[in-house]
Each structure stands twice: as C-alpha cells, then as structure tokens.
Design a protein around this motif. Structure first.
Motif, PDB file in Angstrom:
ATOM      1  N   MET A  84       0.823  -1.205   0.000  1.00 24.13           N
ATOM      2  CA  MET A  84       0.000   0.000   0.000  1.00 24.13           C
ATOM      3  C   MET A  84       0.859   1.258   0.000  1.00 24.13           C
ATOM      4  N   GLN A  85       2.061   1.169   0.534  1.00 28.78           N
ATOM      5  CA  GLN A  85       2.936   2.329   0.579  1.00 28.78           C
ATOM      6  C   GLN A  85       3.338   2.777  -0.823  1.00 28.78           C
ATOM      7  N   LEU A  86       3.249   1.875  -1.823  1.00 26.29           N
ATOM      8  CA  LEU A  86       3.629   2.213  -3.179  1.00 26.29           C
ATOM      9  C   LEU A  86       2.505   2.928  -3.917  1.00 26.29           C
ATOM     10  N   ASP A  87       1.289   2.945  -3.379  1.00 23.62           N
ATOM     11  CA  ASP A  87       0.148   3.607  -4.002  1.00 23.62           C
ATOM     12  C   ASP A  87      -0.005   4.995  -3.410  1.00 23.62           C
ATOM     13  N   PHE A  88      -0.211   5.986  -4.297  1.00 19.61           N
ATOM     14  CA  PHE A  88      -0.371   7.354  -3.788  1.00 19.61           C
ATOM     15  C   PHE A  88      -1.717   7.527  -3.109  1.00 19.61           C
ATOM     16  N   PHE A  89      -2.778   6.894  -3.644  1.00 19.66           N
ATOM     17  CA  PHE A  89      -4.109   7.005  -3.068  1.00 19.66           C
ATOM     18  C   PHE A  89      -4.404   5.786  -2.205  1.00 19.66           C
ATOM     19  N   PRO A  90      -5.197   5.969  -1.139  1.00 25.53           N
ATOM     20  CA  PRO A  90      -5.661   4.813  -0.366  1.00 25.53           C
ATOM     21  C   PRO A  90      -6.697   4.030  -1.172  1.00 25.53           C
ATOM     22  N   SER A  91      -7.440   3.161  -0.534  1.00 24.38           N
ATOM     23  CA  SER A  91      -8.432   2.368  -1.243  1.00 24.38           C
ATOM     24  C   SER A  91      -9.509   3.254  -1.862  1.00 24.38           C
ATOM     25  N   ARG A  92     -10.239   2.713  -2.837  1.00 25.26           N
ATOM     26  CA  ARG A  92     -11.272   3.473  -3.524  1.00 25.26           C
ATOM     27  C   ARG A  92     -12.344   3.939  -2.553  1.00 25.26           C
ATOM     28  N   SER A  93     -12.755   3.071  -1.643  1.00 24.86           N
ATOM     29  CA  SER A  93     -13.803   3.431  -0.683  1.00 24.86           C
ATOM     30  C   SER A  93     -13.359   4.569   0.228  1.00 24.86           C
ATOM     31  N   LEU A  94     -12.122   4.482   0.705  1.00 23.93           N
ATOM     32  CA  LEU A  94     -11.622   5.522   1.600  1.00 23.93           C
ATOM     33  C   LEU A  94     -11.426   6.841   0.841  1.00 23.93           C
ATOM     34  N   THR A  95     -10.972   6.765  -0.409  1.00 26.48           N
ATOM     35  CA  THR A  95     -10.795   7.981  -1.210  1.00 26.48           C
ATOM     36  C   THR A  95     -12.131   8.693  -1.414  1.00 26.48           C
ATOM     37  N   LEU A  96     -13.171   7.940  -1.776  1.00 27.18           N
ATOM     38  CA  LEU A  96     -14.491   8.538  -1.980  1.00 27.18           C
ATOM     39  C   LEU A  96     -15.056   9.092  -0.681  1.00 27.18           C
ATOM     40  N   TYR A  97     -14.812   8.393   0.430  1.00 26.16           N
ATOM     41  CA  TYR A  97     -15.306   8.844   1.733  1.00 26.16           C
ATOM     42  C   TYR A  97     -14.684  10.189   2.112  1.00 26.16           C
ATOM     43  N   LEU A  98     -13.372  10.295   1.972  1.00 23.64           N
ATOM     44  CA  LEU A  98     -12.690  11.538   2.330  1.00 23.64           C
ATOM     45  C   LEU A  98     -13.038  12.668   1.351  1.00 23.64           C
ATOM     46  N   ALA A  99     -13.114  12.336   0.070  1.00 24.87           N
ATOM     47  CA  ALA A  99     -13.423  13.363  -0.925  1.00 24.87           C
ATOM     48  C   ALA A  99     -14.831  13.918  -0.713  1.00 24.87           C
ATOM     49  N   LYS A 100     -15.796  13.025  -0.442  1.00 26.68           N
ATOM     50  CA  LYS A 100     -17.171  13.484  -0.214  1.00 26.68           C
ATOM     51  C   LYS A 100     -17.256  14.353   1.043  1.00 26.68           C
ATOM     52  N   MET A 101     -16.598  13.936   2.093  1.00 24.16           N
ATOM     53  CA  MET A 101     -16.587  14.719   3.330  1.00 24.16           C
ATOM     54  C   MET A 101     -15.990  16.105   3.084  1.00 24.16           C
ATOM     55  N   PHE A 102     -14.917  16.141   2.312  1.00 26.54           N
ATOM     56  CA  PHE A 102     -14.210  17.400   2.046  1.00 26.54           C
ATOM     57  C   PHE A 102     -15.044  18.341   1.191  1.00 26.54           C
ATOM     58  N   ILE A 103     -15.622  17.849   0.107  1.00 24.04           N
ATOM     59  CA  ILE A 103     -16.360  18.719  -0.815  1.00 24.04           C
ATOM     60  C   ILE A 103     -17.621  19.269  -0.159  1.00 24.04           C
ATOM     61  N   VAL A 104     -18.263  18.478   0.698  1.00 23.58           N
ATOM     62  CA  VAL A 104     -19.448  18.967   1.406  1.00 23.58           C
ATOM     63  C   VAL A 104     -19.084  20.135   2.311  1.00 23.58           C
ATOM     64  N   ARG A 105     -17.958  20.037   2.988  1.00 22.93           N
ATOM     65  CA  ARG A 105     -17.536  21.116   3.884  1.00 22.93           C
ATOM     66  C   ARG A 105     -17.067  22.347   3.101  1.00 22.93           C
ATOM     67  N   ILE A 106     -16.456  22.128   1.943  1.00 25.40           N
ATOM     68  CA  ILE A 106     -16.076  23.279   1.112  1.00 25.40           C
ATOM     69  C   ILE A 106     -17.314  24.065   0.706  1.00 25.40           C
ATOM     70  N   LEU A 107     -18.331  23.373   0.238  1.00 19.30           N
ATOM     71  CA  LEU A 107     -19.557  24.041  -0.200  1.00 19.30           C
ATOM     72  C   LEU A 107     -20.257  24.724   0.965  1.00 19.30           C
ATOM     73  N   ALA A 108     -20.282  24.060   2.120  1.00 19.76           N
ATOM     74  CA  ALA A 108     -20.952  24.649   3.285  1.00 19.76           C
ATOM     75  C   ALA A 108     -20.252  25.928   3.733  1.00 19.76           C
ATOM     76  N   VAL A 109     -18.923  25.893   3.805  1.00 18.47           N
ATOM     77  CA  VAL A 109     -18.174  27.081   4.232  1.00 18.47           C
ATOM     78  C   VAL A 109     -18.306  28.189   3.193  1.00 18.47           C
ATOM     79  N   LEU A 110     -18.251  27.840   1.911  1.00 15.59           N
ATOM     80  CA  LEU A 110     -18.355  28.849   0.858  1.00 15.59           C
ATOM     81  C   LEU A 110     -19.713  29.536   0.879  1.00 15.59           C
ATOM     82  N   VAL A 111     -20.775  28.756   1.012  1.00 12.96           N
ATOM     83  CA  VAL A 111     -22.120  29.341   1.069  1.00 12.96           C
ATOM     84  C   VAL A 111     -22.253  30.259   2.276  1.00 12.96           C
ATOM     85  N   MET A 112     -21.724  29.837   3.420  1.00 12.83           N
ATOM     86  CA  MET A 112     -21.804  30.659   4.624  1.00 12.83           C
ATOM     87  C   MET A 112     -21.055  31.981   4.429  1.00 12.83           C
ATOM     88  N   LEU A 113     -19.829  31.907   3.911  1.00  9.57           N
ATOM     89  CA  LEU A 113     -19.040  33.119   3.714  1.00  9.57           C
ATOM     90  C   LEU A 113     -19.696  34.064   2.715  1.00  9.57           C
TER      91      LEU A 113
END
Length: 365
Positions: free
Chosen positions: A1-30
C-alpha cells in the motif's frame, strides 16, 4: 500500500465526499454573510436612483456574488481542510489510517485531488462568469447605478492622456472609430502642469482627428468664467487605437483575451508588467486551492488527546492566511515593477508549497 499514492477506492471517496461537502458549506456561509454586509453598504446608493427597486438589488447581488466566490473559494478550501482534518483526528480516524500503513501524503491524497478539481472548476468559472460580471458591475457603478449596461464590453473609469492634457470618461462603449465616451471631462494643462481649462460633456465621439464633445461646459481657470460653446474638439493626438489600448481592464478579460492585449501593448512598446502579473495570477490564483490541504494538514497529525489539537488548527489557519497576505503583496509588487511578473504570481505558491511540505514532514509524528 505504501507504493500507491491514493488509499483504497472506498476511503478515497469517503474523504473526498466529506471534504467537498464542507467546502460548499463554508463557501455558502461566507458568501451569504459577506453579500449581506455588502448590500448594507451599497443598497442605499442603488435605491437612491429613481426607478431602482428590489430588481436592481437582485441584479447587484447576481453580479457581486461571482466576485465573492472567486475571492473566497480558496479561503473556503482552507477552512474546510481544517474542519475535515480536525474531525478525522478527534474521531481517531487518522490514527486508524496510519495504523493501516498509510503515509501522511496518502491520507491527504483524496483532499489534494478534490482541491485540484475545485481549482479547475474555479478557473473555468472565473473565465466564463467572473470576468463578465466584473465588467458589467464596474460599468454600472460608473453610471452611478442608473440603467444597467447591456453591453458586456463597457469599460468604466477611463483615464487617458494626450501629452500633458487629460481626458477622463465614466464609461466607454464600442471600439475603433465607433467608440462613444460618456460623462467626459477634459483637462487642458498649461506651463508647470497647472490646469488652465476644464471642459465637461455628456458624450464624446471620434472626430478624426480628436474627440467631439457634445453639449460642452467650459470653465476657464485663469478668468474663473464658464461658457457653453456649440461644439468643441479635444485630444487631437489621441487615436481610437490608443484608447483601445489604454482602457484594458485585466480583471474583466479572460486568460486568452488578456494575452492578446499584452501582445498588442508589447507591439507598440508599452509597459505590460501589471497585465502580465495578473495574467499569470489567473492561473496561480485558482491553483492556490491545491495548497490549502497541505497547509492545513498540521491539524491532522498528532494525538487529539494531547491537548494540542486546537493549537495545530490555529497553526494551519495561520499558514493559509499568511499565504494570501504574501500572495497579495507579491502581486502588488509585480504590478508596479518591483518583481518580475512571473515571480510575483508564482513565488508565493512555490514558497508555501515548500513550507507546507516541511511542516507536514516535521509534524507527522
């Protein structure tokens, strides 16, 4: 796994979804908070014009919101990074990922990928929406919130020189021989640069040569007298080509259009440092979103129970805001020739890229 830049597909989607939701929420608030404050400052001037009402306020908001999104999207990515990483740290999810063999860069990889997509969308949004909204809003403001200009090519707050004399206009429409200037003021200077004649007119058109003022009001400074000549032509040496070059607004032009404007200026030997710095910044500005996960990563690593999580979050926030301060200062230096344009636009990006990597490596453990 150390040779792969990205973690597993499930973990990548989980983190990406969490991140994009917070970006949109903070942007709308600002954007909502800043738009509300902006309307409190300017709504009085807009509504003071006869005929303006709720429709004009909505029009103003529709033109101002793209500018706010452009300016504060990187801030939103920074704050979303810190919120996301602090949440993951508090829930011991970072510890679980590192225990599974993931490195710090692998943990951040989904966030960096998401930020890269956001940067690409931001660049396209700036090119297609923000430039046009900026052009229209500046022209409308120069028209003192009168009828909303329908021509997206309107140029506002124009300042032109003809030798020692000065010609200003609130707005300019058209190009070439069809240029029309509105709310024009002509300043004729004498010896020592002192103004000896001031002429105001509602409109000016190209007279080949010079510019014919319509309904001029002439004020002679030496005699303090005012008269209204039937016709008056000024700026004999000021050609439409010079007007087209002098009225370029880098903020209201797309990346490709600004490149053509720079080439036109260079062809006649004019200074292009300010325009070229802003041209490069049209790339480095949106790309700053990619830096934010790296600068805010200090909040992800280290035990939450150590009591230093809040301090780490503050450090990440301070690094992010320091980048924006340095970026604005470098762009200002590049605009008046203090830095080479390329260095002014890109030096802060690469400097804080190295800072972010250094802090990440030093604080990972």
């Amino acid at each position: 796994m150390q040779l792969d830049f990205f973690p597993s597909r499930s973990l990548t989607l989980y983190l990406a979804k969490m991140f994009i939701v917070r970006i949109l929420a903070v942007l709308v608030m600002l954007v909502l908070v800043l738009m509300m404050l902006d309307l409190l400052s300017n709504s009085g001037e807009i509504l003071a014009v006869e005929g303006n009402g709720q429709g004009e306020l909505l029009t103003y908001a529709s033109l101002r919101i793209p500018q706010l999104i452009q300016r504060f999207l990187p801030y939103s990515v920074l704050l979303a990074t810190i919120i996301t990483l602090v949440t993951l740290n508090q829930n011991s999810e970072v510890i679980a990922m590192k225990a599974a063999g993931l490195s710090a860069h692998q943990v951040l990889a989904p966030l960096l990928l998401t930020a890269t997509v956001v940067a690409a969308i931001s660049f396209a949004f700036n090119e297609r929406v923000v430039t046009r909204a900026t052009s229209t809003l500046k022209a409308w403001e120069s028209a003192e919130w009168g009828p909303v200009p329908q021509d997206s090519g309107v140029k506002a707050d124009v300042y032109l020189t003809d030798g020692s004399n000065v010609l200003t206009a609130a707005t300019i429409t058209g190009s070439g021989d069809n240029i029309v200037m509105n709310k024009v003021t002509w300043y004729e200077r004498g010896a020592g640069g002192l103004i000896r004649l001031q002429v105001r007119a509602d409109r000016a058109t190209f007279a080949n040569p010079g510019w014919r003022l319509e309904n001029p009001v002439r004020f002679n400074v030496s005699t303090t007298t005012t008269d209204r000549p039937e016709s008056m032509v000024v700026g004999q040496e000021l050609t439409p080509e010079q007007v087209d070059l002098d009225t370029i607004d880098p903020d209201a032009q797309s990346f490709l259009d600004l490149h053509e404007s720079i080439q036109a200026h260079e062809a006649v030997g004019r200074r292009t440092a300010e325009m070229r710095a802003k041209w490069w910044h049209k790339l480095s500005g949106p790309l700053s979103s990619v830096l934010m996960p790296l600068l805010g990563a200090v909040a992800a690593f280290g035990l939450a129970r150590s009591g230093h999580l809040f301090v780490r979050a503050l450090i990440g926030m301070a690094l992010g805001f320091a980048y924006f301060v340095v970026d604005n200062a470098a762009l200002a230096m590049g605009s008046f020739g203090g830095y080479p344009p390329f260095l002014a636009a890109w030096a802060p990006f690469f400097l804080f890229l190295l800072v972010g990597e250094t802090v990440l490596i030093r604080t990972e453990e």
